[in-house]
Structure formats: C-alpha cells, structure tokens
Design a protein around this motif. Structure first.
Motif, PDB file in Angstrom:
ATOM      1  N   ASP A  80       5.968  44.050  77.933  1.00 47.82           N
ATOM      2  CA  ASP A  80       5.438  44.287  76.585  1.00 47.82           C
ATOM      3  C   ASP A  80       4.375  43.261  76.207  1.00 47.82           C
ATOM      4  OD1 ASP A  80       7.103  46.441  76.351  1.00 47.82           O
ATOM      5  OD2 ASP A  80       8.634  45.398  75.180  1.00 47.82           O
ATOM      6  N   ALA A  81       4.552  42.019  76.621  1.00 48.86           N
ATOM      7  CA  ALA A  81       3.596  40.972  76.258  1.00 48.86           C
ATOM      8  C   ALA A  81       2.224  41.249  76.877  1.00 48.86           C
ATOM      9  CB  ALA A  81       4.114  39.607  76.707  1.00 48.86           C
ATOM     10  N   VAL A  82       2.216  41.631  78.147  1.00 45.33           N
ATOM     11  CA  VAL A  82       0.942  41.934  78.821  1.00 45.33           C
ATOM     12  C   VAL A  82       0.304  43.175  78.222  1.00 45.33           C
ATOM     13  CG1 VAL A  82      -0.104  42.612  81.005  1.00 45.33           C
ATOM     14  CG2 VAL A  82       1.621  40.804  80.964  1.00 45.33           C
ATOM     15  N   VAL A  83       1.119  44.204  77.975  1.00 44.13           N
ATOM     16  CA  VAL A  83       0.595  45.445  77.391  1.00 44.13           C
ATOM     17  C   VAL A  83      -0.033  45.181  76.035  1.00 44.13           C
ATOM     18  CG1 VAL A  83       1.238  47.693  76.433  1.00 44.13           C
ATOM     19  CG2 VAL A  83       2.134  46.977  78.653  1.00 44.13           C
ATOM     20  N   CYS A  84       0.637  44.388  75.215  1.00 49.31           N
ATOM     21  CA  CYS A  84       0.106  44.051  73.892  1.00 49.31           C
ATOM     22  C   CYS A  84      -1.217  43.301  74.014  1.00 49.31           C
ATOM     23  CB  CYS A  84       1.127  43.219  73.125  1.00 49.31           C
ATOM     24  SG  CYS A  84       0.616  42.769  71.445  1.00 49.31           S
TER      25      CYS A  84
END
Length: 427
Positions: A80-84
């Motif tokens: 989720d952190a990378v996607v965000c």
C-alpha cells in the motif's frame, strides 16, 4: 556548478566547444572546435562518464540485500505504501492512452491545461497488478497495429516498472529481477511495430535523462551564456542555443508510445503535455527549409512553435495572489476554491519560469541534475540485476551527437579493432 564535477571531466568536453556566430550569423551557438586531439578527448570524456555510472551503481547496490528470493506469482509485491507513493504518476500515464490496461473511467481524453489528466479510476493499480505474476508477463511478437491487443497487459506492467525506477523503489525492482524467467531484458528496447522506431522500452528512461543531464552540465561550463556579469546578452543567451532547445523538446515531447520518462522533465521545465509534438512543424524561412527551428528563434517563440500554450504563474506568485484575495476579507477556504476554479496554479518547479540558470533556480537545478543522474544509476542497477549490460557508450555518444550536431552528420566511426562492439571513436 556542474554535477559530478570531481568525477566527470566536463571541462575536457567544454574545451572542445566554443560559442560562435560564424556558422549562424545573428544567432550564435556552441560548436565543436575540431582540434587535432578532439577524438581522444571526447572518447576520454565518454569513458569517464561510463566509469562513474558503473561505480555509483556498484556503490548504491550495496544499500540493499545481496540476495533476493524470487517471489511466488500470487505474492503481493506492491504494498500500500508504494502504491500510494506512485499513484499520481500512474493516474497520469493511465489517462494518456486508451488501450487495454489503461484509463477506462471516461476522462482519459486529452484536454487543454497540461491536457487535464483526470484519471478517476477508483483503483488505479488493480489488485492483480500488484502481484508478482503481473511482473512475470512475457513479450509476445505481434502483428502490425496489434501491439496493445497482444502485449497491452505486459506493457502496462512495464510502465509500472518505469514508474518504480523514477521513484527509486529499487527493493521492489530487485525482487522482480530475482525471478529467472522475468522478461525485462526483452523490454529494454521495444517498438509497437517492426517498421517503427523503438520507443516503448525502458531505455527511454536513460535516453531522456541523458539529454538534459549532459546539455545543462555543458552549458554550465559557459557562464557567458547565462551570467550577465560574465558577458551574457540577449543574443548570447543559452536559451536561444540549439543545444538547449533541442534538449528541451526531446526530453519533454509528446506522442510517443510511452511518455512516462518525460513526466519529471516536463514538471521541472514547466512544459505542458502536448506542447512539443513528436513530429513538429517544419521551419521555413528566407533560404531555409529545415525540419525544426532549433536555435533559430527566441525561447518564447520556440515554446509556442508546435502549439500555443497559455502562460502560467511562477510558484512564487501563488502566495502573493492568495494574500491579495485574503486581504479583501475572503476566507482562505474560499480563496483556494477561487484559485482552483480559475486554474491559477504554477506549471513547473522553477521559481523563475523557463530559466534554469537564474540565481533563484539554482537549488531546483541542482536537485534536478541529481535526479537525472540517479535515474541513470538506477537503470544500471536493474540491468546488472537482470544480467545485462546497458550500452552506455552508444547512449552517451549518440547523446553528444544529437546535442552538438547542427546539421545531419556522423561524428564517429566504429573501428574494426575495438574490444567493445558498441564503442565509438569521435572524428
């Protein structure tokens, strides 16, 4: 002022150049001096440049684990952190083209203000595109005009890989490269059809970053073209030179199969999507008929040659306008809403637009040159992880040819007795 000044011999390259109006009366430019030892010096510069990339690549790789286990196909490797983090860029390139895997929210049509990319897909990176299986797709030979139908999904994932490289998410890249069957080597240089130029691969990141990195570092060696105290005039201005205008168009142009590589450069220079077209308007003048007017007109006219673009405020102007509206008694919430409705937002990172060497832009210019260098190093790190070698001699040499050739000309030959088939010797 030059980036990597202690490691890359910019002074050696600059010593073979001089500003002159001899070939172009009324609009001087940087030209090669054609000294007897020019070939040796330019070859020395190219070799030093390549050596520095590889040394930085080797050093940067030590910051990550030495060994990675190949992730299982169903394993989620885009957390989720990378996607965000990468979503803003993903939304932008998803909206640029309508083909399998790209924006389907109905707002992917190009519009006016920086083409107003407004991809509103609720999930810009679907769950299945976050798994390792998405990165394991392979290229399939396609018939003419069938590239996206045949390779649309694999190309979508390649755009994700390019985005990860731009953001420096190398841990994810190394995990993908650990899979023996990953096909990213095939995607280094790729075309839609066999009769077209290869403009879909991840080599576009290297080619696009090399142009401004070399051009701006070369220009920095000639303060008489950007510093009034050193002799700069309206005629002797780096922004009127071919090397700058050529670089500006080709690192920001639109109409390519992939435009991911151009996004950070458009953002820095303040160039709108679609402002420079892939196939621009020919220039016809007294006794002249050339493909494009590099170095033949002031920057303002050049910026609007392909398409007239509405001028935008500088970043420093925004707080002043906010203060003026707020001083009239308007609450800040309404001020921000009014400015958003009016589209009063800056284009580009430069405090003084379209003048990277202006004293107020020095900090941003330094950051930008560092970013371009990091992109080159990241690409080399990925190549090493894939067991391949990027043809840096070819890329750097061709970049010099593009930037320094004022007419179609070969500056190099490939001798028969070289150790590396991609080596170039400058004439």
């Amino acid at each position: 002022m030059a980036h990597q000044a202690s490691n890359i011999p910019w002074n050696v390259l600059a010593s073979n150049l001089h500003w002159s109006e001899l070939k172009h009366p009324g609009h001087g430019d940087l030209h090669l001096r054609f000294k007897p030892d020019q070939g040796k010096k330019l070859h020395y510069f190219v070799e030093a440049f390549i050596r520095n990339i590889r040394e930085h690549s080797y050093t940067a790789r030590k910051q990550y684990p030495e060994h990675y286990n190949p992730p299982l196909p169903e394993e989620v490797i885009l957390d989720d952190a990378v996607v965000c983090k990468i979503t803003p860029t993903v939304r932008r390139w998803r909206a640029q083209r309508k083909h399998p895997g790209f924006c389907r929210c109905g707002s992917g049509i190009l519009r006016s203000e920086e083409t107003e990319h407004k991809c509103e897909c609720p999930i810009p990176i679907p769950p299945e595109e976050r798994t390792a299986a998405a990165f394991y797709r392979r290229y399939e030979p396609n018939r003419c005009y069938m590239f996206f139908e045949t390779n649309g999904k694999a190309f979508y994932n390649l755009e994700i890989v390019k985005t990860l490289l731009l953001y420096g998410e190398m841990d994810t890249i190394f995990r993908v490269c650990a899979y023996p069957g990953v096909d990213l080597r095939t995607w280094w240089s790729m075309y839609q059809c066999y009769c077209e130029n290869p403009d879909a691969g991840w080599d576009s990141l290297c080619r696009t970053a090399l142009l401004p990195y070399i051009a701006l570092n070369v220009i920095s060696c000639f303060p008489e073209t950007w510093d009034s105290a050193s002799g700069k005039t309206n005629e002797k201005d780096y922004r009127r030179m071919r090397i700058y205008q050529y670089m500006l168009k080709h690192c920001t142009k639109s109409g390519m199969t992939t435009e991911v590589a151009t996004h950070p450069h458009r953002q820095f220079f303040g160039i709108a999507d679609g402002q420079f077209k892939r196939y621009g308007t020919e220039f016809r003048g007294p006794g002249l008929h050339i493909p494009y007017p590099y170095g033949l007109m002031p920057l303002e006219a050049f910026l609007n040659w392909d398409q007239v673009v509405e001028s935008k405020p500088a970043p420093a102007d925004i707080p002043q306008v906010q203060w003026i509206l707020h001083s009239k008694g308007l609450p800040m919430e309404l001020v921000l809403e009014i400015m958003a409705f009016a589209g009063y937002a800056p284009r580009g990172r430069l405090q003084v637009p379209h003048d990277p060497f202006h004293p107020e832009n020095r900090e941003e210019l330094a950051k930008y040159l560092r970013f371009c260098w990091e992109v080159l190093v990241r690409c080399d790190m990925m190549a090493v992880a894939l067991g391949m070698a990027i043809p840096w001699r070819d890329l750097v040499s061709n970049t010099l040819v593009q930037l320094l050739s004022c007419v179609p000309r070969r500056w190099y030959t490939i001798p028969d007795d070289v150790d590396h088939p991609e080596s170039y010797v400058f004439l």
